[in-house]
Every structure is written in structure tokens, then in C-alpha cells.
Design an enzyme around this catalytic site. Structure first.
Site, mmCIF file in Angstrom:
data_model
loop_
_atom_site.group_PDB
_atom_site.id
_atom_site.type_symbol
_atom_site.label_atom_id
_atom_site.label_comp_id
_atom_site.label_asym_id
_atom_site.label_seq_id
_atom_site.Cartn_x
_atom_site.Cartn_y
_atom_site.Cartn_z
ATOM 1 N N TYR A 158 -0.085 -11.628 2.509
ATOM 2 C CA TYR A 158 -0.793 -11.142 3.526
ATOM 3 C C TYR A 158 -1.376 -10.202 2.519
ATOM 4 C CZ TYR A 158 -1.627 -5.799 4.826
ATOM 5 O OH TYR A 158 -1.910 -4.577 4.995
ATOM 6 N N GLU B 192 6.947 -8.178 9.031
ATOM 7 C CA GLU B 192 6.913 -7.184 9.130
ATOM 8 C C GLU B 192 7.816 -7.600 10.781
ATOM 9 O OE1 GLU B 192 3.608 -5.186 11.033
ATOM 10 O OE2 GLU B 192 3.145 -6.396 9.148
ATOM 11 N N TYR C 250 -3.940 -12.208 6.936
ATOM 12 C CA TYR C 250 -2.897 -12.607 6.800
ATOM 13 C C TYR C 250 -2.956 -14.457 7.289
ATOM 14 C CZ TYR C 250 -1.706 -8.180 8.613
ATOM 15 O OH TYR C 250 -1.337 -6.384 9.185
ATOM 16 N N ASN D 64 7.667 0.476 13.333
ATOM 17 C CA ASN D 64 6.919 -0.468 12.605
ATOM 18 C C ASN D 64 7.433 -0.817 11.544
ATOM 19 O OD1 ASN D 64 3.425 -0.843 11.797
ATOM 20 N ND2 ASN D 64 5.014 -2.608 12.263
ATOM 21 N N GLU E 286 -8.481 -6.921 6.058
ATOM 22 C CA GLU E 286 -7.578 -7.141 5.478
ATOM 23 C C GLU E 286 -6.861 -8.622 6.003
ATOM 24 O OE1 GLU E 286 -3.340 -4.255 7.202
ATOM 25 O OE2 GLU E 286 -5.458 -5.329 8.559
#
Length: 347
Positions: free
Chosen positions: A120, A221, A131, A88, A129
Site C-alpha cells: 500500500y 487492514e 494497493y 477501521n 492511493e
């Protein structure tokens, strides 16, 4: 920290952000000296966790698998990445504080399998959070959450999702918080994102936003995959997009560093009124513990701890529809982390 896959693919991506930047984050910055807009330097290669500013833009790089991913910072607003069999990672360029703005970007994105290209960021009070996913691999990263509708924006349709992370790492330590997603149905790797359109759609769906105390980046990501990207933000010089007009009766505040030197810097905050105009605006600015304001112009300040609240100095007290004003200040102390600007309040 790792993610375990479920039957339909990996879990929604939010596992880590205590290592990423923004006020209150426990980040270790590398190469954080600020430059004047337009001042170029040689490419910088990142392979371990770091945040800072580079060629006028804020950057963030995180990986739980050092050595398997490289992010290279190039000309103003440009970065490239390569990752191989990475568990990740996430990284990108943008701004130390989120805001309502038009973000223009272009480039290439090749996720291999699971990967995401997204605008992001985080908000505070509530801790969220968020996106805006422009492109992704075979797994839709919002699909494990609750679908909350759609929004037509930026020449396409996005599906809105909401999910909850419980006792998970965040920019404020281990907490429970919400994730908001706008996932574009027709994938793309170049375009313009009007962040305010998505923020308004989330609010309308019962998903409240908080204060923009933390960074906002155009991020790549990768999750248990290999791939590459090469992304450039728009006009350069610490911009890459223009602030958008807030809703009627509201105002927005955006920050930029205008100059920096050894143990000091100048900052500027621009306030923009919504379509109804505003009066008696107020903007909180949060400083790091080793930063103090030496002087301030075009505003009046009061301080409580590390938070300096700035109100109009008189001549800029009332703003008409869509009008802007600004105040500036000189700070004694290191230029990183940059001050964080909270939500603009209108009287």
C-alpha cells in the site's frame, strides 16, 4: 472517519490518510529514532496512531477505533496484529518512499470477515492511493471501482480496478484523488511482489503514476471485523526487497538512512538506469522544514525552499543499461520524517 456499507459490502478503503506518514502528512510520530540496519530493540506495541522507523523499517499505524487493535513491531521487518470488532484500522512496515522493487514477504493473515493484506502507498502529482492486494476476506476491496483489465505478475493473475475518492482525507489533506488496485485472483499470504510490473500495467491502462514522495508499506487492514496477522518482510536490515530495473530511457531513485544520531543523520540515494541507460540524471529530495543539508558527496545540489535537486558530480553523469550510482548527504535536524525522494529524471 467512518465508512457506511453499501449493498455489496463496505466501500473501497481510503478514508483517512492525513494521519499517516510521508512528507506533507500531518502525522504525530512516536518512537521515531532511526537505528543502524541490523540493530535490534525490544518489541514495540502500538495501540494509537503513529508513524516512524523501527529496526531499520518505516512503520505506519492508524485506527479510528483506539483500544480495539494492537500492532506489535518485532525483529527487523516483522510485525503482528490483532483486532477485535474494529471499525477501521491499517498498519504495516515498509519504506518511507515507494519505488520499483521486488518486495518479499511471508506470514499468516486471518481477516475474520472484511480485511485486506496489501502492498500500500501513495504517489504525488498526480495524487494516487494504490494497493496491490495479495489476500482479502469475503469482500473484494477493488470491486466497487471500474475494472481496467488484468495483469499477469508474481506467479498469478491480478484484476486491475480504478476508483475515485472525492473530497476525502489524504496524505495531502482533503482532496479528490484516484485509487489504483491490483487484486490477486488466487489469494496468498507469502510471496514476492514486483511493484514495477503493476506500475507499468496501470500506466498501460491509462492510470498514470506520480512521484514516490510518500511511504510504501506491506499493510494489514481490518474493516468492521476481527482478525489477526503476522507478517515478515524479506532480507531485513531496512531492505525486504531489491530495487528493480526501470523501463528503457528512464531511471529510478531510492532512499535509505545509513546512520542517525541526536539531531542529525546521513542519507543515501541510489539511482538505477533503465535498459537504455541514462545521462544527466536529476533527483529532487524534499526535506522537512527543520532539516538542512550540511554536506553532500557524489552530487551537485541546488535548493529551492525545502526541495534540494541533486545532479551528477561528473564521474557518475552517464549510466549504462541497468547500472547504478549513488550520492549521500549529512542532514542537521531530526531524523523523522525521513527525506522524500521524487522521480528520477533523465537528460
Amino acid at each position: 472517519m467512518s465508512e457506511s456499507p453499501h449493498s455489496s459490502g463496505p466501500r473501497p478503503v481510503s478514508r483517512r490518510r492525513f494521519v499517516l506518514g510521508g512528507a506533507g502528512a500531518l502525522a504525530a510520530a512516536a518512537g521515531t529514532g532511526l537505528l543502524l540496519p541490523g540493530t535490534a530493540r525490544a518489541d514495540q506495541v502500538l495501540t494509537s496512531n503513529s508513524t516512524g522507523t523501527y529496526n531499520g523499517y518505516y512503520y505506519s499505524f492508524w485506527t479510528d477505533d483506539p483500544g480495539s487493535v494492537t500492532m506489535t513491531l518485532g525483529a527487523a521487518g516483522q510485525y503482528s496484529s490483532q483486532w477485535s470488532n474494529t471499525n477501521n484500522w491499517v498498519g504495516g512496515l515498509g519504506w518511507s518512499n515507494g519505488s520499483r522493487r521486488n518486495v518479499t514477504y511471508s506470514g499468516t493473515f486471518n481477516p475474520g470477515s472484511n480485511g485486506y493484506l496489501a502492498l500500500y502507498g501513495w504517489t504525488a502529482n498526480p495524487l494516487v492511493e494504490y494497493y496491490i492486494v495479495e489476500n482479502h476476506g469475503p469482500y473484494n476491496p477493488g470491486s466497487a471501482g471500474r475494472q481496467r483489465g488484468t495483469v499477469n505478475a508474481d506467479g498469478g493473475t491480478y484484476t486491475i480496478y480504478e476508483s475515485t475518492r472525492r473530497d476525502a482525507p489524504s496524505v495531502e489533506g482533503t482532496k479528490t484523488f484516484q485509487q489504483y488496485w491490483s487484486v490477486r485472483n488466487s489469494k496468498r499470504s507469502s510471496g514476492t511482489i514486483n511493484t514495477g510490473t503493476h506500475f507499468d500495467a496501470w500506466e498501460a491502462a491509462g492510470m498514470p503514476m506520480g512521484a514516490f514522495n510518500y511511504y510504501m508499506i506491506m499493510a494489514t487492514e481490518g474493516y468492521q471485523s476481527s482478525g489477526s496477522s503476522n507478517i515478515t518482510l524479506g532480507s531485513g536490515g531496512g531492505d525486504g526487497g531489491t530495487p528493480t530495473t526501470p523501463p528503457p530511457g528512464a531511471c529510478s531513485a531510492t532512499y535509505r538512512t545509513t546512520n542517525a544520531w541526536n539531531n542529525g543523520f546521513n542519507g543515501e540515494v541510489t539511482i538505477t538506469a533503465g535498459s537504455g541507460g541514462v545521462s544527466n540524471w536529476s533527483v529532487p529530495v524534499t526535506l522537512a522544514g527543520n532539516q538542512t543539508i550540511a554536506s553532500l558527496w557524489n552530487g551537485t545540489a541546488s535548493r529551492s525552499g525545502n526541495v534540494v535537486t541533486v545532479t551528477p558530480a561528473g564521474h557518475n553523469r552517464t549510466l549504462g543499461a541497468g547500472q547504478s550510482t549513488s550520492f549521500g548527504f549529512t542532514v542537521n535536524g531530526p531524523s523523522s520524517p525521513a527525506p522524500s525522494v521524487g522521480s528520477c529524471s533523465a537528460g
